[in-house]
Design a protein around this motif. Structure first.
Motif, PDB file in Angstrom:
ATOM      1  N   GLY A  74      -9.483  -9.075  18.302  1.00 19.95           N
ATOM      2  CA  GLY A  74      -8.174  -9.183  17.687  1.00 19.95           C
ATOM      3  C   GLY A  74      -7.046  -8.519  18.215  1.00 19.95           C
ATOM      4  O   GLY A  74      -7.032  -8.160  19.247  1.00 19.95           O
ATOM      5  N   ARG A  93      -3.665  -6.410  11.159  1.00 14.56           N
ATOM      6  CA  ARG A  93      -4.590  -6.694  12.321  1.00 14.56           C
ATOM      7  C   ARG A  93      -4.927  -8.248  12.165  1.00 14.56           C
ATOM      8  O   ARG A  93      -5.449  -8.717  11.054  1.00 14.56           O
ATOM      9  N   LEU A  94      -4.671  -8.925  12.973  1.00 12.54           N
ATOM     10  CA  LEU A  94      -4.905 -10.136  13.217  1.00 12.54           C
ATOM     11  C   LEU A  94      -6.498 -10.484  13.858  1.00 12.54           C
ATOM     12  O   LEU A  94      -6.510  -9.878  14.999  1.00 12.54           O
ATOM     13  N   ILE A  95      -7.085 -11.620  13.691  1.00  9.30           N
ATOM     14  CA  ILE A  95      -8.388 -12.061  14.303  1.00  9.30           C
ATOM     15  C   ILE A  95      -8.061 -13.537  14.689  1.00  9.30           C
ATOM     16  O   ILE A  95      -6.920 -14.012  14.661  1.00  9.30           O
ATOM     17  N   VAL A 100      -5.752 -12.949   9.265  1.00  4.72           N
ATOM     18  CA  VAL A 100      -5.565 -11.673   8.861  1.00  4.72           C
ATOM     19  C   VAL A 100      -6.974 -11.025   8.583  1.00  4.72           C
ATOM     20  O   VAL A 100      -7.932 -11.567   7.891  1.00  4.72           O
ATOM     21  N   ALA A 101      -7.293  -9.788   9.194  1.00  7.66           N
ATOM     22  CA  ALA A 101      -8.464  -9.251   9.236  1.00  7.66           C
ATOM     23  C   ALA A 101      -8.841  -8.823   7.580  1.00  7.66           C
ATOM     24  O   ALA A 101      -8.052  -8.572   7.040  1.00  7.66           O
ATOM     25  N   PRO A 102     -10.219  -8.949   7.197  1.00 11.99           N
ATOM     26  CA  PRO A 102     -10.529  -8.576   5.945  1.00 11.99           C
ATOM     27  C   PRO A 102     -10.224  -7.145   5.526  1.00 11.99           C
ATOM     28  O   PRO A 102     -10.051  -6.247   6.253  1.00 11.99           O
ATOM     29  N   TRP A 104      -7.089  -6.376   4.851  1.00 11.17           N
ATOM     30  CA  TRP A 104      -5.685  -5.952   5.267  1.00 11.17           C
ATOM     31  C   TRP A 104      -4.830  -6.816   4.516  1.00 11.17           C
ATOM     32  O   TRP A 104      -4.876  -7.828   4.466  1.00 11.17           O
ATOM     33  N   GLY A 129     -10.905  -0.529  14.829  1.00 12.66           N
ATOM     34  CA  GLY A 129     -10.305  -1.374  14.056  1.00 12.66           C
ATOM     35  C   GLY A 129      -9.262  -0.876  13.216  1.00 12.66           C
ATOM     36  O   GLY A 129      -8.359  -1.675  12.767  1.00 12.66           O
ATOM     37  N   ALA A 153      -9.671   1.024   9.374  1.00 14.44           N
ATOM     38  CA  ALA A 153      -9.947  -0.371   9.850  1.00 14.44           C
ATOM     39  C   ALA A 153      -9.754  -1.331   8.744  1.00 14.44           C
ATOM     40  O   ALA A 153      -9.535  -2.550   8.902  1.00 14.44           O
TER      41      ALA A 153
END
Length: 392
Positions: A74, A93-95, A100-102, A104, A129, A153
Protein backbone atom coordinates in the motif's frame (compact mmCIF):
# COMPACT_ATOMS: atom_id res chain seq x y z
CA UNK A 1 -22.10 31.34 -7.09
CA UNK A 2 -25.03 29.05 -7.72
CA UNK A 3 -24.58 25.30 -7.99
CA UNK A 4 -21.43 23.25 -7.53
CA UNK A 5 -18.16 25.17 -7.76
CA UNK A 6 -15.99 24.48 -10.79
CA UNK A 7 -12.86 22.57 -9.76
CA UNK A 8 -9.55 22.47 -11.60
CA UNK A 9 -6.71 20.03 -11.03
CA UNK A 10 -3.77 21.98 -9.58
CA UNK A 11 -1.49 19.17 -8.37
CA UNK A 12 -0.94 15.52 -9.33
CA UNK A 13 1.24 12.91 -7.63
CA UNK A 14 1.83 9.30 -8.74
CA UNK A 15 3.35 6.29 -6.97
CA UNK A 16 3.95 2.79 -8.32
CA UNK A 17 2.68 0.14 -5.91
CA UNK A 18 3.88 -3.43 -5.53
CA UNK A 19 0.83 -5.02 -7.22
CA UNK A 20 1.16 -3.48 -10.73
CA UNK A 21 -1.07 -0.60 -9.67
CA UNK A 22 -0.26 3.05 -10.17
CA UNK A 23 -1.65 5.22 -7.38
CA UNK A 24 -2.68 8.72 -8.38
CA UNK A 25 -3.38 11.42 -5.80
CA UNK A 26 -4.42 14.85 -6.98
CA UNK A 27 -5.69 18.14 -5.63
CA UNK A 28 -8.59 20.04 -7.18
CA UNK A 29 -9.33 23.67 -6.37
CA UNK A 30 -12.05 26.20 -7.06
CA UNK A 31 -12.52 29.77 -5.93
CA UNK A 32 -14.35 28.49 -2.85
CA UNK A 33 -12.90 25.12 -1.88
CA UNK A 34 -10.25 22.46 -2.36
CA UNK A 35 -10.27 18.68 -2.22
CA UNK A 36 -7.86 15.76 -2.39
CA UNK A 37 -8.72 12.60 -4.34
CA UNK A 38 -7.09 9.25 -5.08
CA UNK A 39 -7.50 6.41 -7.58
CA UNK A 40 -5.49 3.53 -9.01
CA UNK A 41 -4.97 2.10 -12.49
CA UNK A 42 -3.50 -1.28 -13.42
CA UNK A 43 -0.39 -0.60 -15.50
CA UNK A 44 -0.06 -4.26 -16.59
CA UNK A 45 -3.33 -4.18 -18.53
CA UNK A 46 -3.22 -1.41 -21.14
CA UNK A 47 -4.86 0.57 -22.49
CA UNK A 48 -5.41 2.77 -19.46
CA UNK A 49 -8.87 4.29 -19.12
CA UNK A 50 -10.25 7.47 -17.63
CA UNK A 51 -10.55 7.32 -13.85
CA UNK A 52 -14.01 6.66 -12.50
CA UNK A 53 -15.34 7.11 -8.95
CA UNK A 54 -12.12 8.34 -7.33
CA UNK A 55 -11.83 8.23 -3.55
CA UNK A 56 -12.33 11.56 -1.78
CA UNK A 57 -9.64 11.91 0.89
CA UNK A 58 -10.13 15.51 2.01
CA UNK A 59 -12.23 18.57 1.38
CA UNK A 60 -12.06 22.08 2.84
CA UNK A 61 -11.26 25.68 2.08
CA UNK A 62 -7.57 24.77 1.70
CA UNK A 63 -5.70 21.48 1.22
CA UNK A 64 -1.91 21.37 1.25
CA UNK A 65 0.24 19.30 -1.12
CA UNK A 66 0.30 15.59 -0.21
CA UNK A 67 3.29 13.43 0.68
CA UNK A 68 3.19 9.86 -0.68
CA UNK A 69 5.28 6.97 0.64
CA UNK A 70 5.14 3.34 -0.50
CA UNK A 71 4.56 0.94 2.40
CA UNK A 72 4.44 -2.75 1.53
CA UNK A 73 1.55 -3.36 -0.85
CA UNK A 74 0.00 0.00 0.00
CA UNK A 75 0.95 3.62 0.50
CA UNK A 76 0.87 6.26 3.23
CA UNK A 77 -0.58 9.63 2.24
CA UNK A 78 -0.14 12.72 4.43
CA UNK A 79 -1.48 16.26 3.98
CA UNK A 80 -2.67 19.37 5.81
CA UNK A 81 -6.15 20.85 5.50
CA UNK A 82 -8.31 23.74 6.64
CA UNK A 83 -12.07 23.54 6.97
CA UNK A 84 -14.99 24.16 9.34
CA UNK A 85 -12.96 26.65 11.34
CA UNK A 86 -10.00 24.39 12.12
CA UNK A 87 -6.75 23.13 10.64
CA UNK A 88 -5.10 19.73 10.96
CA UNK A 89 -2.45 17.38 9.59
CA UNK A 90 -3.79 14.00 8.47
CA UNK A 91 -2.45 10.60 7.46
CA UNK A 92 -4.15 7.66 5.73
CA UNK A 93 -3.00 4.27 4.47
CA UNK A 94 -4.36 3.14 1.10
CA UNK A 95 -4.19 -0.41 -0.23
CA UNK A 96 -5.20 -2.06 -3.53
CA UNK A 97 -7.82 -0.18 -5.51
CA UNK A 98 -7.20 2.98 -3.45
CA UNK A 99 -9.20 1.41 -0.62
CA UNK A 100 -8.60 2.68 2.90
CA UNK A 101 -6.73 0.11 5.01
CA UNK A 102 -8.81 -1.57 7.75
CA UNK A 103 -9.12 0.51 10.91
CA UNK A 104 -8.06 3.78 9.29
CA UNK A 105 -10.55 6.70 9.16
CA UNK A 106 -11.80 7.34 5.63
CA UNK A 107 -10.72 10.98 5.83
CA UNK A 108 -7.38 10.18 7.46
CA UNK A 109 -6.19 10.05 11.04
CA UNK A 110 -6.00 13.55 12.56
CA UNK A 111 -2.50 14.08 13.98
CA UNK A 112 -3.20 17.46 15.58
CA UNK A 113 -5.71 20.31 15.66
CA UNK A 114 -4.71 23.93 15.32
CA UNK A 115 -2.86 26.28 12.98
CA UNK A 116 -0.34 24.37 10.87
CA UNK A 117 1.99 25.08 7.99
CA UNK A 118 0.70 24.03 4.58
CA UNK A 119 3.94 22.45 3.36
CA UNK A 120 3.86 18.71 2.71
CA UNK A 121 4.54 16.76 5.93
CA UNK A 122 7.48 14.35 6.26
CA UNK A 123 6.60 10.64 6.66
CA UNK A 124 8.68 7.66 7.83
CA UNK A 125 7.08 4.19 7.71
CA UNK A 126 7.74 1.95 10.71
CA UNK A 127 7.56 -1.31 8.69
CA UNK A 128 4.44 -2.53 10.53
CA UNK A 129 1.83 -0.44 8.73
CA UNK A 130 2.25 2.64 10.92
CA UNK A 131 4.42 5.73 10.61
CA UNK A 132 6.02 8.76 12.19
CA UNK A 133 4.98 12.11 10.71
CA UNK A 134 6.64 15.52 11.19
CA UNK A 135 5.25 18.89 10.14
CA UNK A 136 5.52 22.67 10.53
CA UNK A 137 3.12 23.79 13.27
CA UNK A 138 1.91 27.36 13.92
CA UNK A 139 -0.28 26.93 17.01
CA UNK A 140 2.19 28.79 19.27
CA UNK A 141 3.37 31.52 16.89
CA UNK A 142 3.27 32.44 13.21
CA UNK A 143 6.96 31.69 12.64
CA UNK A 144 6.47 27.93 12.81
CA UNK A 145 7.73 25.11 15.04
CA UNK A 146 8.38 21.41 14.40
CA UNK A 147 5.94 18.83 15.76
CA UNK A 148 5.72 15.06 15.21
CA UNK A 149 3.21 12.27 15.79
CA UNK A 150 3.41 8.46 15.85
CA UNK A 151 0.56 6.51 14.23
CA UNK A 152 -0.02 2.78 14.72
CA UNK A 153 -0.87 0.26 11.99
CA UNK A 154 -4.64 0.57 12.58
CA UNK A 155 -4.59 4.34 12.12
CA UNK A 156 -4.74 5.24 15.81
CA UNK A 157 -2.32 7.46 17.68
CA UNK A 158 0.47 5.61 19.45
CA UNK A 159 -0.59 5.36 23.10
CA UNK A 160 2.59 6.95 24.49
CA UNK A 161 2.48 10.03 22.25
CA UNK A 162 0.64 13.32 23.05
CA UNK A 163 -2.77 13.74 21.47
CA UNK A 164 -1.74 16.95 19.68
CA UNK A 165 1.71 15.72 18.71
CA UNK A 166 5.15 15.88 20.26
CA UNK A 167 6.87 19.29 20.23
CA UNK A 168 10.22 18.51 18.61
CA UNK A 169 11.40 22.13 18.49
CA UNK A 170 9.66 25.23 19.85
CA UNK A 171 11.96 28.23 19.58
CA UNK A 172 12.21 31.81 18.40
CA UNK A 173 12.72 32.38 14.69
CA UNK A 174 11.33 29.96 12.14
CA UNK A 175 11.78 26.22 11.94
CA UNK A 176 10.85 24.59 8.63
CA UNK A 177 11.56 21.80 6.11
CA UNK A 178 11.40 18.79 8.50
CA UNK A 179 12.86 15.47 7.32
CA UNK A 180 12.85 12.00 8.91
CA UNK A 181 15.34 9.13 8.99
CA UNK A 182 15.27 5.79 10.88
CA UNK A 183 17.42 5.59 14.02
CA UNK A 184 17.97 1.82 13.77
CA UNK A 185 15.93 1.07 16.91
CA UNK A 186 12.39 1.53 15.60
CA UNK A 187 12.37 5.28 16.17
CA UNK A 188 13.03 8.31 14.00
CA UNK A 189 15.61 11.06 13.71
CA UNK A 190 14.08 14.46 12.89
CA UNK A 191 16.07 17.18 11.13
CA UNK A 192 14.96 20.65 10.07
CA UNK A 193 16.17 24.09 9.05
CA UNK A 194 16.29 26.48 12.01
CA UNK A 195 16.60 30.28 12.08
CA UNK A 196 16.45 30.57 15.88
CA UNK A 197 20.15 31.40 16.21
CA UNK A 198 20.06 34.32 13.81
CA UNK A 199 20.66 37.47 15.87
CA UNK A 200 17.97 40.13 15.90
CA UNK A 201 18.52 43.38 14.09
CA UNK A 202 20.13 44.05 10.75
CA UNK A 203 23.21 41.82 10.95
CA UNK A 204 24.32 38.20 11.08
CA UNK A 205 27.32 36.90 13.01
CA UNK A 206 29.33 34.53 10.81
CA UNK A 207 32.80 33.19 11.54
CA UNK A 208 33.31 36.01 14.03
CA UNK A 209 32.34 38.68 11.49
CA UNK A 210 29.27 40.90 11.45
CA UNK A 211 27.51 40.68 8.09
CA UNK A 212 24.68 43.03 7.13
CA UNK A 213 21.53 40.97 6.68
CA UNK A 214 20.37 40.87 3.01
CA UNK A 215 17.27 42.99 2.40
CA UNK A 216 14.60 41.84 -0.04
CA UNK A 217 13.94 44.77 -2.38
CA UNK A 218 12.01 43.28 -5.31
CA UNK A 219 9.70 40.32 -5.94
CA UNK A 220 8.31 39.14 -9.28
CA UNK A 221 5.88 36.20 -9.47
CA UNK A 222 4.53 34.81 -12.75
CA UNK A 223 3.17 31.40 -13.78
CA UNK A 224 6.13 29.02 -13.59
CA UNK A 225 8.58 31.81 -12.72
CA UNK A 226 9.62 33.44 -9.42
CA UNK A 227 12.31 36.10 -9.03
CA UNK A 228 13.71 37.81 -5.92
CA UNK A 229 16.29 40.59 -5.61
CA UNK A 230 18.16 41.45 -2.41
CA UNK A 231 20.58 44.21 -1.49
CA UNK A 232 23.69 42.86 0.28
CA UNK A 233 26.87 44.00 1.99
CA UNK A 234 29.54 44.32 -0.71
CA UNK A 235 32.36 44.83 1.80
CA UNK A 236 32.14 41.36 3.36
CA UNK A 237 33.35 38.34 1.32
CA UNK A 238 30.24 36.25 1.98
CA UNK A 239 28.75 33.54 -0.24
CA UNK A 240 25.02 33.66 -0.98
CA UNK A 241 23.01 30.62 -2.03
CA UNK A 242 19.34 30.39 -3.01
CA UNK A 243 17.26 27.30 -2.26
CA UNK A 244 13.79 26.06 -3.10
CA UNK A 245 12.00 24.06 -0.40
CA UNK A 246 10.73 20.87 -2.04
CA UNK A 247 7.48 19.19 -0.97
CA UNK A 248 9.25 16.56 1.10
CA UNK A 249 11.03 19.31 3.04
CA UNK A 250 14.38 18.93 1.29
CA UNK A 251 16.29 22.03 0.25
CA UNK A 252 17.14 22.15 -3.45
CA UNK A 253 19.96 24.54 -4.23
CA UNK A 254 19.05 26.74 -7.18
CA UNK A 255 22.13 28.91 -7.56
CA UNK A 256 25.09 30.63 -5.93
CA UNK A 257 24.37 34.35 -6.19
CA UNK A 258 27.11 36.87 -6.97
CA UNK A 259 26.59 40.56 -6.05
CA UNK A 260 26.56 42.97 -8.99
CA UNK A 261 28.14 46.42 -9.07
CA UNK A 262 25.18 47.89 -7.18
CA UNK A 263 25.47 45.42 -4.30
CA UNK A 264 22.45 43.36 -5.36
CA UNK A 265 21.90 39.64 -5.83
CA UNK A 266 19.03 38.11 -7.81
CA UNK A 267 17.51 34.63 -7.84
CA UNK A 268 15.23 33.37 -10.60
CA UNK A 269 13.38 30.06 -10.50
CA UNK A 270 12.22 29.46 -14.08
CA UNK A 271 10.67 26.10 -13.15
CA UNK A 272 8.50 27.14 -10.21
CA UNK A 273 5.62 24.65 -9.88
CA UNK A 274 2.38 26.35 -10.89
CA UNK A 275 -0.63 26.38 -8.59
CA UNK A 276 1.42 25.71 -5.46
CA UNK A 277 2.59 27.63 -2.44
CA UNK A 278 6.37 27.42 -2.73
CA UNK A 279 9.01 28.29 -0.16
CA UNK A 280 12.42 29.79 -0.89
CA UNK A 281 15.35 30.42 1.41
CA UNK A 282 18.54 32.43 1.11
CA UNK A 283 21.68 31.41 2.97
CA UNK A 284 24.75 33.45 3.85
CA UNK A 285 28.06 31.73 4.53
CA UNK A 286 31.66 32.58 5.34
CA UNK A 287 34.03 29.65 5.21
CA UNK A 288 32.16 26.54 6.33
CA UNK A 289 29.56 28.35 8.45
CA UNK A 290 26.20 28.83 6.72
CA UNK A 291 23.10 30.57 8.09
CA UNK A 292 19.62 30.56 6.58
CA UNK A 293 17.30 33.53 6.51
CA UNK A 294 13.59 33.16 7.26
CA UNK A 295 11.95 31.48 4.23
CA UNK A 296 9.84 33.43 1.76
CA UNK A 297 6.60 31.73 0.78
CA UNK A 298 4.73 32.66 -2.38
CA UNK A 299 1.74 31.32 -4.28
CA UNK A 300 2.79 30.57 -7.85
CA UNK A 301 -0.11 31.37 -10.20
CA UNK A 302 -1.39 28.99 -12.84
CA UNK A 303 -1.06 29.86 -16.52
CA UNK A 304 -4.53 30.84 -17.80
CA UNK A 305 -6.06 28.29 -20.17
CA UNK A 306 -7.71 30.87 -22.42
CA UNK A 307 -7.69 34.56 -23.19
CA UNK A 308 -10.05 36.62 -21.00
CA UNK A 309 -10.76 40.35 -21.08
CA UNK A 310 -11.85 40.94 -17.51
CA UNK A 311 -12.15 44.71 -17.20
CA UNK A 312 -11.82 47.90 -19.26
CA UNK A 313 -12.19 51.47 -18.02
CA UNK A 314 -11.08 55.06 -18.46
CA UNK A 315 -9.76 56.60 -15.21
CA UNK A 316 -11.29 60.07 -14.71
CA UNK A 317 -8.90 62.87 -15.63
CA UNK A 318 -6.63 60.64 -17.72
CA UNK A 319 -6.37 60.17 -21.46
CA UNK A 320 -5.83 56.40 -21.48
CA UNK A 321 -7.92 53.23 -21.50
CA UNK A 322 -6.84 50.55 -19.05
CA UNK A 323 -7.63 46.85 -19.20
CA UNK A 324 -7.12 43.79 -17.02
CA UNK A 325 -6.87 40.45 -18.78
CA UNK A 326 -5.78 36.81 -18.48
CA UNK A 327 -3.14 35.86 -21.03
CA UNK A 328 -2.44 32.20 -21.91
CA UNK A 329 0.62 30.94 -23.75
CA UNK A 330 0.53 31.70 -27.46
CA UNK A 331 1.25 34.44 -29.97
CA UNK A 332 1.64 38.06 -28.90
CA UNK A 333 -1.77 39.67 -28.27
CA UNK A 334 -2.94 42.87 -29.94
CA UNK A 335 -4.96 45.61 -28.24
CA UNK A 336 -7.17 47.98 -30.26
CA UNK A 337 -9.62 50.80 -29.56
CA UNK A 338 -12.60 50.93 -31.95
CA UNK A 339 -15.21 53.70 -32.26
CA UNK A 340 -18.95 53.07 -32.72
CA UNK A 341 -18.55 53.34 -36.51
CA UNK A 342 -16.08 50.45 -36.49
CA UNK A 343 -12.99 52.58 -37.11
CA UNK A 344 -9.75 51.81 -35.31
CA UNK A 345 -8.57 54.86 -33.40
CA UNK A 346 -5.61 53.30 -31.54
CA UNK A 347 -3.73 50.00 -31.42
CA UNK A 348 -0.65 48.39 -29.89
CA UNK A 349 0.98 44.96 -29.81
CA UNK A 350 1.60 43.48 -26.35
CA UNK A 351 4.64 41.42 -27.37
CA UNK A 352 6.46 42.05 -24.09
CA UNK A 353 3.73 40.50 -21.93
CA UNK A 354 4.26 37.06 -20.35
CA UNK A 355 1.37 34.64 -19.65
CA UNK A 356 -0.60 35.34 -16.48
CA UNK A 357 -2.92 37.96 -15.02
CA UNK A 358 -1.94 41.22 -16.71
CA UNK A 359 -2.94 44.86 -17.12
CA UNK A 360 -2.22 47.22 -20.00
CA UNK A 361 -3.01 50.71 -21.29
CA UNK A 362 -3.86 52.10 -24.69
CA UNK A 363 -3.68 55.82 -25.45
CA UNK A 364 -6.02 57.30 -28.09
CA UNK A 365 -4.79 60.07 -30.38
CA UNK A 366 -4.98 63.58 -28.94
CA UNK A 367 -8.02 64.51 -31.04
CA UNK A 368 -10.14 61.53 -29.98
CA UNK A 369 -13.45 62.68 -28.52
CA UNK A 370 -15.07 61.68 -25.26
CA UNK A 371 -17.68 58.98 -25.81
CA UNK A 372 -18.38 55.28 -26.19
CA UNK A 373 -15.72 52.99 -27.67
CA UNK A 374 -14.92 49.30 -27.81
CA UNK A 375 -11.72 47.71 -26.58
CA UNK A 376 -10.70 44.73 -28.72
CA UNK A 377 -8.14 42.17 -27.51
CA UNK A 378 -6.91 39.54 -29.98
CA UNK A 379 -4.58 36.56 -29.60
CA UNK A 380 -4.33 34.20 -32.54
CA UNK A 381 -7.86 33.35 -33.68
CA UNK A 382 -9.54 34.48 -30.45
CA UNK A 383 -10.92 38.03 -30.21
CA UNK A 384 -12.67 39.61 -27.23
CA UNK A 385 -14.21 43.05 -26.85
CA UNK A 386 -15.69 45.28 -24.15
CA UNK A 387 -17.52 48.58 -24.25
CA UNK A 388 -15.82 51.48 -22.50
CA UNK A 389 -16.59 55.18 -22.06
CA UNK A 390 -13.61 57.44 -22.71
CA UNK A 391 -13.59 60.32 -20.23
CA UNK A 392 -11.10 63.15 -20.74
Amino acid sequence: MVGAPEFQVTLLRTLRLANDELLLVWREESLEAARLLAATVNVSQPPLHALESPRLLATGTMVGPPTMLADGAGALIGWSERGAGNESVRLVRLIAGAAVAPGWPANGAALCAGPVGFDAPAILADGDGGATVAWVDRRLDDDGDIFAQRVAAAGSRHASWPEQGFAVCVASGEQFAPALAPDGNGGAIVTWVDTANQPAGGSLLLAGQSVIRPQLIETSIDPGRVRFTWSVDRKTPATYRAYRIEEGGELRELATLIPDGRGQIAMEDAQAPEGREVGYSLSVSIGEEERFLTPIRVQVPVTPLELALQRAWSPPGSDVIRIEFALPRGPAPRLELIDVAGRRVASRTLAEYLPGQRSAEIRPASGTRTGVYFVRLTQGSRTLSRKVVLVR
